[in-house]
Design a protein around this motif. Structure first.
Motif, short mmCIF file in Angstrom:
data_model
loop_
_atom_site.label_atom_id
_atom_site.label_comp_id
_atom_site.label_asym_id
_atom_site.label_seq_id
_atom_site.Cartn_x
_atom_site.Cartn_y
_atom_site.Cartn_z
N VAL A 104 1.56 -0.89 4.71
CA VAL A 104 2.13 0.34 4.02
C VAL A 104 3.58 0.43 3.72
O VAL A 104 4.65 0.31 4.54
N ARG A 121 0.74 -1.24 0.07
CA ARG A 121 -0.06 0.10 -0.10
C ARG A 121 0.82 1.26 -0.16
O ARG A 121 1.92 1.20 0.60
N ALA A 132 -4.35 12.31 10.99
CA ALA A 132 -5.14 11.86 9.69
C ALA A 132 -4.32 10.75 9.09
O ALA A 132 -4.90 9.67 8.57
N LEU A 133 -2.99 10.76 8.96
CA LEU A 133 -2.25 9.95 8.47
C LEU A 133 -2.02 8.66 9.29
O LEU A 133 -2.17 7.65 8.87
N ILE A 159 -5.06 11.02 1.23
CA ILE A 159 -5.34 11.74 2.51
C ILE A 159 -5.67 13.15 2.03
O ILE A 159 -4.81 13.95 1.68
N SER A 194 -0.74 12.48 -0.14
CA SER A 194 -1.91 13.39 0.10
C SER A 194 -2.56 13.49 -1.14
O SER A 194 -2.09 13.41 -2.40
N ALA A 235 -4.48 7.48 11.31
CA ALA A 235 -5.66 6.82 10.99
C ALA A 235 -5.48 5.64 9.80
O ALA A 235 -6.32 4.87 9.79
N CYS A 236 -4.67 6.19 8.78
CA CYS A 236 -4.56 5.19 7.55
C CYS A 236 -3.51 4.19 7.74
O CYS A 236 -3.58 3.64 6.88
N ILE A 253 0.52 5.39 0.58
CA ILE A 253 -0.19 6.56 0.92
C ILE A 253 0.27 8.02 0.16
O ILE A 253 1.46 8.05 0.60
N GLU A 269 -4.06 5.23 -1.28
CA GLU A 269 -5.04 5.91 -0.54
C GLU A 269 -4.65 7.21 -0.59
O GLU A 269 -3.38 7.84 -0.41
#
Length: 387
Positions: free
Chosen positions: A151, A102, A142-143, A130, A106, A145-146, A104, A128
């Motif tokens: 990752v 995964r 916020a990061l 954000i 922004s 939480a993901c 991540i 994903e």
């Protein structure tokens, strides 16, 4: 010759080459190593290689006082550096741990990152995005939480190229590292415009480009922290530690290093002065009831010097740009004009700004070479257009 009747306030798109960079290229052209391949074994090749390493040390110093020259990889620009980091880091981590699939990012990343998501999916990764808070930055919570043990890579830019909002990179990198992921920052817009040290930020990779600091177009670099795994995207020749093949463009690299050397010693004072000019411009134009800073309260937000980001009620970017162009001021929109239709900026939409408001956005950008009188004249022109 340039037409002096126009004032360029679109430096976030690209900047004129600095005098130091132009002179460095001219000196290179007049030298005996002009055109010599720095990978050749003969005398001129060795001299060119020595010049290449001198430039590499200059770029390393601009990333931080303890950065090694071996941690600098030259690329063909910021986009190539971003793509190399995005795929190279994610794939290298997955090779070490097959469960890390995964990535991540922004939702306010540059298109050189976001336009590659479909290729990441084709390569077997999930992604994903954000969203930032209303002020334009990604909150560490916020990061967090993901995050998960699947990752491989987190990539959030140092500062946004449209709004100028600086991201809390140090805190975001700590969140990524706590779960075993690598962290990359696109610093194309922020490099040598705001002070930072990659080691204090504790990041694994960082991308930069020459034409955003007064260097040439078509040259950039990737900082890659020592012992950070990265899988090459192309092969052939073995240059740049086998990570970016192809004969190095020493002429462009010499100019890049000259621009960096000109800026780096004065970055603190230049940043402070330009933040002051940006604040004065915000203060003046945002007194108009129909002109708004895109990040809301611009006073409290950590911003890049030299970027002023606004939207105007009931006007569209295209009209504003053309009206200002007719008055001699060159600015851009935080949106893209394509096939005669104006699309709202993905950055501003991710921040929670409505489509109608985002379609009236403007980005005014400049560097240390700006004349404050021109900013006053621009403010007069913008207020006249809005009235």
């Amino acid at each position: 010759m340039f037409d002096n009747s126009f004032v360029n306030l679109d430096y976030a798109a690209s900047t004129p080459m600095r005098v130091e960079a132009v002179r460095a290229q001219a000196a290179y052209d007049a030298s005996d190593i002009a055109g010599a391949n720095p990978n050749s074994l003969h005398t001129l090749g060795r001299k060119a290689a020595a010049q290449l390493e001198t430039c590499r040390r200059s770029i390393a110093r601009s990333f931080g006082p303890r950065v090694r020259s071996s941690e600098v990889i030259f690329t063909g620009g910021g986009t190539e550096a971003n793509v190399l980091a995005l795929f190279g880091l994610a794939e290298a981590v997955r090779e070490q741990d097959r469960n890390r699939t995964r990535v991540i990012l922004s939702a306010i990343e540059h298109d050189s990152m976001l336009d590659n998501l479909s290729l990441l999916h084709a390569a077997g990764f999930t992604t994903e995005l954000i969203k930032p808070c209303r002020a334009g930055y990604v909150e560490p919570a916020a990061l967090e939480a993901c995050m998960g043990d699947d990752v491989a890579l987190v990539s959030v830019m140092l500062a946004n190229n449209e709004t100028g909002v600086i991201q809390p990179v140090r805190e975001l990198a700590a969140v990524a590292h706590a779960r075993g992921a690598l962290y990359h920052a696109d610093a194309v817009q922020g490099w040598l415009h705001t002070p930072f040290d990659v080691q204090e930020l504790n990041i694994d990779a960082l991308s930069v480009a020459g034409h955003k600091i007064g260097g040439p177009v078509g040259i950039g670099a990737l900082y890659l922290k020592n012992r950070t795994p990265l899988r090459a995207r192309s092969f052939g020749g073995g240059q740049e530690r086998n990570l970016r093949p192809g004969t190095q463009d020493l002429r462009a690299i010499v100019a890049l290093a000259a621009a960096a050397d000109a800026l780096h010693p004065h970055i603190e004072e230049d940043s402070k002065r330009l933040l002051g000019l940006s604040s004065l411009l915000y203060e003046r134009i945002c007194t108009h009831p129909h002109i708004h800073a895109t990040m809301g309260d611009w006073v409290t937000v950590d911003r890049l010097p030299g970027i002023v980001s606004i939207f105007v009620d009931n006007m569209d970017s295209e009209e504003l740009i053309l009206q200002l162009d007719g008055r001699g001021f060159e600015v851009s929109a935080a949106s893209a004009c394509s096939s005669g239709s104006l699309d709202a900026s993905h950055v501003l939409r991710a921040m929670g700004i409505s489509r109608e408001e985002a379609l009236g956005s403007l980005r005014i950008s400049f560097d240390d070479r700006v004349d404050p009188i021109d900013l006053d004249r621009f403010a007069d022109a913008l207020l006249e257009v809005v009235r």
